[in-house]
Design a protein around this motif. Structure first.
Motif, mmCIF file in Angstrom:
data_model
loop_
_atom_site.group_PDB
_atom_site.id
_atom_site.type_symbol
_atom_site.label_atom_id
_atom_site.label_comp_id
_atom_site.label_asym_id
_atom_site.label_seq_id
_atom_site.Cartn_x
_atom_site.Cartn_y
_atom_site.Cartn_z
ATOM 1 N N LEU A 197 20.926 91.296 37.905
ATOM 2 C CA LEU A 197 20.341 92.052 36.810
ATOM 3 C C LEU A 197 18.986 91.452 36.472
ATOM 4 C CD1 LEU A 197 23.438 92.571 34.490
ATOM 5 C CD2 LEU A 197 22.445 94.174 36.132
ATOM 6 N N ASN A 198 18.045 92.314 36.153
ATOM 7 C CA ASN A 198 16.707 91.866 35.820
ATOM 8 C C ASN A 198 16.724 91.173 34.462
ATOM 9 O OD1 ASN A 198 13.814 91.871 35.192
ATOM 10 N ND2 ASN A 198 13.681 93.190 36.984
ATOM 11 N N THR A 199 15.898 90.165 34.321
ATOM 12 C CA THR A 199 15.774 89.416 33.072
ATOM 13 C C THR A 199 14.544 89.917 32.319
ATOM 14 O OG1 THR A 199 16.697 87.486 34.173
ATOM 15 C CG2 THR A 199 15.553 87.108 32.097
ATOM 16 N N PRO A 200 14.704 90.324 31.061
ATOM 17 C CA PRO A 200 13.526 90.767 30.313
ATOM 18 C C PRO A 200 12.566 89.601 30.096
ATOM 19 C CG PRO A 200 15.430 90.633 28.860
ATOM 20 C CD PRO A 200 15.919 90.342 30.243
ATOM 21 N N CYS A 201 11.276 89.920 30.009
ATOM 22 C CA CYS A 201 10.315 88.833 29.805
ATOM 23 C C CYS A 201 9.329 89.184 28.693
ATOM 24 C CB CYS A 201 9.591 88.494 31.105
ATOM 25 S SG CYS A 201 8.174 89.494 31.466
ATOM 26 N N ARG A 202 8.752 88.160 28.125
ATOM 27 C CA ARG A 202 7.820 88.316 27.003
ATOM 28 C C ARG A 202 6.529 89.025 27.412
ATOM 29 N NH1 ARG A 202 11.100 88.004 23.139
ATOM 30 N NH2 ARG A 202 12.381 86.157 23.163
ATOM 31 N N TYR A 203 6.238 89.039 28.705
ATOM 32 C CA TYR A 203 5.055 89.750 29.181
ATOM 33 C C TYR A 203 5.113 91.220 28.767
ATOM 34 C CZ TYR A 203 1.666 91.885 32.298
ATOM 35 O OH TYR A 203 0.625 92.620 32.801
ATOM 36 N N LEU A 204 6.313 91.776 28.786
ATOM 37 C CA LEU A 204 6.491 93.173 28.375
ATOM 38 C C LEU A 204 6.081 93.367 26.918
ATOM 39 C CD1 LEU A 204 7.378 95.897 29.416
ATOM 40 C CD2 LEU A 204 9.717 95.305 28.824
ATOM 41 N N ASP A 205 6.438 92.431 26.063
ATOM 42 C CA ASP A 205 6.001 92.490 24.665
ATOM 43 C C ASP A 205 4.474 92.463 24.573
ATOM 44 O OD1 ASP A 205 8.656 92.443 23.937
ATOM 45 O OD2 ASP A 205 8.600 90.454 23.024
ATOM 46 N N MET A 206 3.866 91.627 25.393
ATOM 47 C CA MET A 206 2.418 91.472 25.346
ATOM 48 C C MET A 206 1.693 92.757 25.766
ATOM 49 S SD MET A 206 -0.005 88.721 27.320
ATOM 50 C CE MET A 206 -0.128 89.654 28.842
ATOM 51 N N ILE A 207 2.118 93.344 26.881
ATOM 52 C CA ILE A 207 1.380 94.514 27.364
ATOM 53 C C ILE A 207 1.674 95.776 26.573
ATOM 54 C CG2 ILE A 207 1.082 93.616 29.699
ATOM 55 C CD1 ILE A 207 3.286 95.628 30.551
ATOM 56 N N THR A 208 2.884 95.881 26.007
ATOM 57 C CA THR A 208 3.203 97.083 25.218
ATOM 58 C C THR A 208 2.817 96.915 23.753
ATOM 59 O OG1 THR A 208 5.452 96.344 24.724
ATOM 60 C CG2 THR A 208 5.151 97.705 26.716
ATOM 61 N N LYS A 209 2.548 95.669 23.346
ATOM 62 C CA LYS A 209 2.260 95.348 21.935
ATOM 63 C C LYS A 209 3.423 95.768 21.025
ATOM 64 C CE LYS A 209 -2.741 95.468 22.580
ATOM 65 N NZ LYS A 209 -2.633 94.957 23.885
ATOM 66 N N MET A 210 4.640 95.664 21.597
ATOM 67 C CA MET A 210 5.876 95.941 20.857
ATOM 68 C C MET A 210 6.821 94.766 21.085
ATOM 69 S SD MET A 210 6.524 99.941 21.827
ATOM 70 C CE MET A 210 5.977 99.969 23.531
ATOM 71 N N THR A 211 7.753 94.569 20.169
ATOM 72 C CA THR A 211 8.746 93.511 20.335
ATOM 73 C C THR A 211 10.011 94.143 20.903
ATOM 74 O OG1 THR A 211 7.780 92.362 18.460
ATOM 75 C CG2 THR A 211 9.963 91.646 19.158
ATOM 76 N N ILE A 212 10.104 94.118 22.240
ATOM 77 C CA ILE A 212 11.253 94.771 22.889
ATOM 78 C C ILE A 212 12.016 93.863 23.837
ATOM 79 C CG2 ILE A 212 10.358 97.108 22.689
ATOM 80 C CD1 ILE A 212 9.369 96.937 25.520
ATOM 81 N N CYS A 213 11.449 92.713 24.166
ATOM 82 C CA CYS A 213 12.085 91.820 25.135
ATOM 83 C C CYS A 213 13.544 91.535 24.780
ATOM 84 C CB CYS A 213 11.289 90.529 25.258
ATOM 85 S SG CYS A 213 11.996 89.361 26.425
#
Length: 160
Positions: free
Chosen positions: A116-132
């Motif tokens: 299973l893929n692990t969520p990463c904080r990079y996603l929060d950075m590029i979307t400017k949302m807190t979703i990790c």
């Protein structure tokens, strides 16, 4: 999921990127190469593999469920577009968490679920949302490509 349960899902979107932090590019079709990845994607190119995780893994193609994106909107009023989640394939009606170690087809191409893929904080950075943290255990599936071929938006996904 029991071995005798049958389901049939659908491939909604296909995305690749040429390098880390570059925008994801949408495709109607893509060529999957066994043991390599998606033609033109940064993981298939063998360079710029990123630093997503220190865990051993096969990451030739990554998938995420449309239902996860719908749950983010329904439960948290957070809209994540398919080009923002950083996974290659967006699926519908496919139980990704149950496909670890199992083979399934996307059209005529056979994949094998890795970890299973692990969520990463990079996603929060590029979307400017807190979703990790909201994606824990729902961040998708990393897969190995078993048989090469073309996939197309709208392809059927099923166990083999």
């Amino acid at each position: 999921m029991k071995g005798n349960e049958m389901w049939q899902g659908k491939l909604l979107t296909i995305h690749t990127t040429t390098r880390a932090r570059a925008p994801m590019i949408a495709h109607d079709t893509a060529e999957l190469m066994a043991g390599v990845g998606i033609a033109g994607d940064r993981y298939a190119k063998g360079v710029d593999k990123g630093t997503y995780s220190a865990l051993p893994d096969v990451r030739e193609v990554t998938l995420i469920e449309q239902e996860t994106l719908e749950a983010l909107m329904r439960d948290h009023d957070i809209k994540v577009e398919p080009q923002e989640h950083r996974r290659n394939l967006t699926t519908q009606d496919v139980p990704l968490n149950h496909l670890v170690g199992r083979r399934f087809s996307v059209g005529q191409v056979v994949l094998e679920g890795g970890r299973l893929n692990t969520p990463c904080r990079y996603l929060d950075m590029i979307t400017k949302m807190t979703i990790c943290d909201l994606l824990e255990h729902r961040s998708g599936l990393n897969c190995r490509i078993i048989s090469s071929g073309a996939i197309h938006r709208g392809d059927t996904i099923r166990l083999v």
